[in-house]
Design an enzyme around this catalytic site. Structure first.
Site, PDB file in Angstrom:
ATOM      1  N   GLU A 121       0.825  -1.202   0.000  1.00 55.07           N
ATOM      2  CA  GLU A 121       0.000   0.000   0.000  1.00 55.07           C
ATOM      3  C   GLU A 121       0.861   1.256   0.000  1.00 55.07           C
ATOM      4  OE1 GLU A 121      -2.207  -3.046   2.679  1.00 55.07           O
ATOM      5  OE2 GLU A 121      -0.150  -2.617   2.057  1.00 55.07           O
ATOM      6  N   CYS A 126       0.298   1.452   7.242  1.00 52.66           N
ATOM      7  CA  CYS A 126      -0.324   1.796   5.956  1.00 52.66           C
ATOM      8  C   CYS A 126      -1.596   2.609   6.171  1.00 52.66           C
ATOM      9  CB  CYS A 126      -0.620   0.530   5.153  1.00 52.66           C
ATOM     10  SG  CYS A 126       0.881  -0.220   4.480  1.00 52.66           S
TER      11      CYS A 126
END
Length: 160
Positions: free
Chosen positions: A75, A115
């Site tokens: 991500e 993330c």
């Protein structure tokens, strides 16, 4: 003492085929990105795909390192590349697929905490929510209309 209740709303699709067309296409890009993961230590491969408001699609996969903190999640690989190459574009949607090489993962796997924080930074910066679809290797797909569902009480520049 005052009690504060925090609720999150997620939508769950039974499988990839139930996804809206645009989300299905983005998840296919995430699946392709997952094949490029470098995860010799965890054997946990992750792929991410991001749709920007300029119709560019950015992908990323996790990249591990023997010095664990030196690796980077899929991500963040994708989101930081998008930010560096298209600094004025907004992130519309993100698709994430994750799974272990050691066992089958059938439940949706959300982004890790680091993330979530990175995605939150971009959602706050662009002042619009980011749709996030996430899944395990197979099975159900979860959707959040905003990162705020996955990271309530987020940390941002307002506290600095």
């Amino acid at each position: 003492m005052k009690e504060i209740k925090i609720e999150s709303t997620l939508y769950v699709f039974e499988n990839l085929e139930e996804l809206p067309k645009e989300a299905f296409s983005l998840m296919q890009k995430a699946i392709e990105a997952r094949e490029k993961a470098y995860a010799p230590y965890s054997n946990f491969n992750v792929g991410a795909a991001i749709l920007l408001d300029n119709d560019e699609i950015i992908t990323g996969s996790n990249q591990e390192n023997a010095s664990y903190p030196s690796g980077l999640c899929a991500e963040r690989t994708a989101i930081y590349y998008a930010g560096s190459q298209y600094p004025n574009a907004k992130i519309v949607r993100m698709a994430i697929i994750a799974g272990s090489k050691l066992k089958k993962t059938e439940q949706p796997i959300p982004p890790c905490g680091a993330c979530r924080q990175a995605i939150a930074e971009y959602e706050i910066k662009q002042e619009t929510p980011i749709e996030i679809y996430f899944m395990g290797e197979t099975g159900k797909v979860a959707k959040s209309n905003s990162l705020s569902n996955l990271l309530p009480l987020g940390f941002d520049k307002s506290v600095l």
